[in-house]
Design an enzyme around this catalytic site. Structure first.
Site, short mmCIF file in Angstrom:
data_model
loop_
_atom_site.label_atom_id
_atom_site.label_comp_id
_atom_site.label_asym_id
_atom_site.label_seq_id
_atom_site.Cartn_x
_atom_site.Cartn_y
_atom_site.Cartn_z
N ARG A 1 23.54 1.35 5.53
CA ARG A 1 23.99 1.88 6.03
C ARG A 1 24.83 3.54 6.15
O ARG A 1 25.19 3.08 5.29
CB ARG A 1 25.90 1.11 6.39
CG ARG A 1 26.33 0.78 6.95
CD ARG A 1 27.26 -0.14 7.21
NE ARG A 1 27.12 -1.69 7.73
CZ ARG A 1 27.75 -2.43 8.37
NH1 ARG A 1 29.14 -2.41 8.00
NH2 ARG A 1 26.57 -3.62 8.35
N ARG B 1 29.64 -8.51 4.75
CA ARG B 1 28.60 -9.53 5.45
C ARG B 1 27.00 -8.79 5.07
O ARG B 1 26.93 -9.58 5.12
CB ARG B 1 28.58 -9.44 7.05
CG ARG B 1 30.38 -10.80 6.74
CD ARG B 1 30.64 -10.45 8.70
NE ARG B 1 31.51 -9.37 8.96
CZ ARG B 1 32.41 -9.62 8.10
NH1 ARG B 1 33.36 -11.22 8.13
NH2 ARG B 1 33.54 -8.40 7.35
N THR B 2 27.17 -7.67 5.54
CA THR B 2 25.58 -7.10 5.52
C THR B 2 25.45 -6.69 4.31
O THR B 2 24.56 -7.70 3.86
CB THR B 2 25.69 -5.71 6.82
OG1 THR B 2 26.25 -6.07 7.87
CG2 THR B 2 24.26 -5.04 6.92
N HIS C 1 23.05 -1.73 15.36
CA HIS C 1 22.84 -2.68 13.73
C HIS C 1 21.69 -3.69 14.26
O HIS C 1 21.56 -5.02 14.19
CB HIS C 1 23.89 -3.17 13.66
CG HIS C 1 24.33 -3.99 12.77
ND1 HIS C 1 23.40 -4.36 11.53
CD2 HIS C 1 26.36 -4.47 12.03
CE1 HIS C 1 24.82 -4.69 11.42
NE2 HIS C 1 25.99 -4.72 11.09
N LYS D 1 28.98 14.28 -5.10
CA LYS D 1 28.73 15.31 -6.14
C LYS D 1 27.81 16.30 -4.90
O LYS D 1 27.57 17.68 -5.33
CB LYS D 1 27.91 15.28 -7.24
CG LYS D 1 27.59 14.77 -8.11
CD LYS D 1 27.06 14.42 -9.67
CE LYS D 1 26.81 12.61 -10.66
NZ LYS D 1 26.16 13.13 -11.66
#
Ligand code: ASP
Ligand code: CP
Length: 323
Positions: free
Chosen positions: A122, A72-73, A150, A101
């Protein structure tokens, strides 16, 4: 001569309190700012329903930097940017980026800000969004930092409550499930504290709302109680906000297995709820709300999800000075 973007010159606004600002925590929002974002989100809804897209962010670039899974986000931020005429650098789960890396968060952010105007991040660690903001010159929007916050989810949650029930003041809101690790309930608790009312926290003992958040809510004048049984609160709740037990945050998988199915919302349980109330969930759900509940008109989680795109359109437009 190139084509002039449709709305860009008309609505430039760098004086909206959001221009070039990071969005890290809901602590940055007071009622005035919430009203501003919600008003703008309604305009975005109207625009999308009428014409689908606009040129408001034509030529602007969003970097979507996701160190954790998201449906969703990440996709609603992408859709938001694209519906406003901008484009997106999608880095999902960082698997194919130079993070594998060994590149640090700080260097990754510094790289992306060379190409993008705003970065949505995120990350699994609480506090990571602030670390990114401290090193970046472009705005960082926190799309979930571990068990921290959030904020854009909490904005869309509050916006959904307003739309579903017509008000936010003085409501009884029951939050159910993983209140310890669930970042959405942390942010939502803080936002609701601007509006008075009652918070009922329902969780197993090991997943209680952190004491600091309980204290904060009470200091803001909220009545906050803790429970282990949904049946104790179901009859009084105006909002039943259900959450998933956050498997990825547990160190002890046996403990997760013990608590994972602690609550399941069923049509039978909802027979005991008010006729005018709303059932919400940030999603994804993994069994906490039975699929039979979806047909109940009080089930708002799909509408809640849609609202997320309008809220994120509003935030992008505001942060980029086009609202
Ligand atoms: N999607 C929400 C989050 O990322 C809720 C969840 O995953 O349970 O916090
Ligand atoms: N609600 C939410 O944040 O969903 P995703 O984890 O799918 O982005």
């Amino acid at each position: 001569m190139g084509r002039a973007p449709l709305f860009a010159q008309l609505v430039a606004n760098t004086d909206n309190g959001f221009y070039r600002q990071d969005i890290i925590s809901v602590r940055q929002f007071d009622r005035e700012k919430l009203a501003y974002v919600f008003g703008l989100a309604e305009e975005m809804r109207h625009m999308v329903q009428q014409v689908g897209s606009a040129d408001l962010l034509h030529g602007r670039v969003l970097a979507n930097l996701f160190y954790e899974p998201s449906t969703r986000t990440s996709s609603s931020f992408m859709a938001a940017m694209q519906r406003l005429g901008g484009c997106v650098i999608p880095i999902n789960e960082v698997r194919y980026s130079s993070v594998t890396k060994g590149e640090s968060l700080v260097d990754t952010v510094r790289t992306l800000e060379c190409y993008a105007d705003v970065i949505v991040l995120r990350h699994p660690e609480a506090g990571s969004a602030q670390i990114a903001a401290d090193c970046a010159t472009k705005p960082i929007i926190n799309a979930g930092d571990g068990t921290g916050e959030h904020p854009t989810q909490a904005l869309l949650d509050l916006f959904t409550i307003q739309r579903e029930l017509g008000r936010i003041e003085g409501l009884t809101v029951a939050m159910v499930g993983d209140l310890k690790y669930g970042r959405t309930v942390h942010s939502l608790t803080r936002l609701l504290s601007h509006f008075g009312g009652r918070l009922q926290f329902v969780s197993p003992e090991v997943l209680r709302m952190p004491a600091e958040l309980l204290r904060e809510a009470r200091e803001q004048g909220m009545e906050a109680t803790e429970h282990q049984d949904v049946a104790e609160v179901i009859g009084e709740a105006d909002v039943l906000y259900v959450t998933r037990v956050q498997r990825e945050r547990f160190e002890d998988q046996a403990l997760y297995d013990k608590v994972k199915d602690c609550y399941v919302i069923t049509p039978e349980l909802l027979e005991r709820a008010k006729p005018r109330m709303t059932v919400m969930h940030p999603l994804p759900r993994v069994g906490e709300i039975s699929y039979d509940v979806d047909k109940d008109p009080r089930a708002a989680y799909f509408r809640q999800m849609e609202n997320g795109m309008y809220i994120r359109m509003a935030l992008l437009a505001a942060v980029l000075g086009r609202a």
